[in-house]
Write an enzyme that holds these catalytic residues in place. Structure first.
Site: not given
Length: 432
Positions: A177, A206-210
């Site tokens: 992603e 909302g659920g993860s950060t990259q």
């Protein structure tokens, strides 16, 4: 008598010739230039007015909704493809909302497939790759429930007229992603094909950060964890990036942790959450992962900002790695980074703009103290969200003065990972 007979023959030939010319012209006019007959292979292209086109359909199955991106690319064998047009549609809720009744997701998927069919010439359907990638919403589901949803979508894709394979429907790895988002941004800015430096990408879902960027210092590659460094081919070039996805540290998942909740549904336990990050007189409900929580502010004690900062630092402690060299790279930031800057009126909602780490921090102090002039109907979670964002950015290695570019679109194209993932998938088809 011979002359009239000869004139009659010429007249007959003239009528016949005129009829043949009419039939030829009528047939040519009735066939659209961009359509050609017969079935096509995966390498086929559609030609219009001397230009060559290919199409790609990417479904983004996120935690809050499912979106379809239909891309039309102008092809040139000597250069990278050029994005000629994008069609975009979105529906709610996300696939994960149908975890207990997977068949109910079919109507929405079929609705978006119809948009794709109406946007692409029928002659190109069989050569157009059709892909769905699910993100954090499905990553957080129990494996069996996620698989049932994917199987339902896969069956619908196989019945469609588009090019669908076994790997066309999947849960997207968080790292992929990040890479796909990085490809999108650098393609749209033109940096992917140039000799100059590329830009980095920050995404807060909302659920993860990259975080993803291309290191210029060999030391960054040597000292980073091996699974943080990825190399891949794109448009006949090899790119090496530093990339990592932090599952569970997206804004909504982080909210739950900061409020003291758990990702798993409470077994007979209380769904009431009390937090110093909320206004002292606040009481309301908040839904996350199909659970409705009662959330309340904590009675006035120590200053709200300091109390909330303490909670956030405990949640993030030891979970985020500082990315060396990131402070020197130009970054674009997306999703909730953008939304919260809009809430603060730091940037224009349509045009975007720039923001620094210190602006998030200063705004957090104002909002938490109740002295903010941000929108009158601001969310009771704004204090919590801003404290979290400011701490997260510093934990990633960005100093207070670091400035980020915020944009929903670049050159009128949405800055999501979908475009980059479509390029990546089309590249994989070349190797078949």
């Amino acid at each position: 008598m011979k002359r009239p007979k000869l004139a009659g023959v010429f007249l007959l030939l003239g009528v016949l010739l005129a009829y043949l010319m009419f039939v030829k012209n009528h047939y040519s006019a009735s066939r659209p230039d961009h359509l050609t007959p017969h079935h096509r292979t995966a390498d086929s292209r559609t030609t219009a007015a001397g230009r060559s086109f290919r199409y790609g359909v990417m479904f983004d199955a996120g935690s809050t909704g499912t979106r379809v991106h239909i891309f039309r690319f102008q092809m040139d064998s000597k250069e990278a493809p050029r994005l000629d047009h994008e069609t975009f549609r979105a529906i709610k809720p996300g696939l994960s909302a149908y975890a207990d009744e997977p068949h109910k997701c079919s109507d929405g998927i079929l609705q978006l497939l119809q948009v794709a069919k109406s946007s692409i010439p029928p002659s190109s359907w069989t050569s157009t790759p059709l892909v769905l990638k699910a993100t954090a919403g499905l990553r957080l589901l129990p494996g069996e429930k996620a698989q049932h949803l994917l199987d339902t979508v896969r069956a619908l894709f196989l019945e469609s007229p588009f090019l669908s394979r076994d790997d066309s429907v999947s849960i997207m790895d968080g790292t992929d992603e990040g890479i796909s988002g990085w490809i999108t941004v650098n393609f749209l800015t033109g940096d992917l094909h140039g000799d100059g430096p590329t830009v980095g990408m920050l995404d807060l879902g909302g659920g993860s950060t990259q975080i993803t960027f291309s290191p210029q210092d060999e030391k960054t590659i040597q000292t980073s964890p091996i699974d943080y460094i990825r190399s891949f081919q794109m448009f006949n070039n090899t790119h090496t990036v530093y990339t990592h996805s932090y599952l569970g540290l997206g804004l909504m998942s982080a909210r739950l942790a900061i409020l003291g909740g758990m990702d798993a549904p409470p077994l007979g336990g209380s769904t009431e959450l009390v937090s110093p990050c909320l206004p002292a007189d606040f009481s309301g409900s908040w839904e996350h992962a199909d659970i409705t929580y009662t959330v309340k502010g904590q009675k006035a004690g120590e200053p709200v900002y300091e109390a909330c900062l303490n909670k956030v630092e405990k949640v993030l402690y030891g979970k985020v790695m500082k990315a060396s060299e990131a402070a020197e790279v130009d970054f674009y930031a997306f999703s909730y980074y953008y939304d919260r800057a809009v809430d603060l009126e730091v940037i224009d909602e349509q045009q975007g703009g720039t923001v620094t780490v210190s602006q998030y921090t200063d705004a957090a102090k104002r909002v938490c103290s109740g002295s903010s002039s941000a929108r009158p109907l601001q969310s009771p979670f704004l204090c919590l969200d801003l404290v979290y964002i400011s701490v997260l950015l510093q934990e990633l290695g960005f100093p207070p003065s670091k400035q980020f570019k915020l944009a929903r679109t670049i050159n009128q194209v949405e800055t999501s990972w979908a475009l980059g993932a479509t390029f990546h998938y089309m590249e994989s088809l070349k190797n078949l």
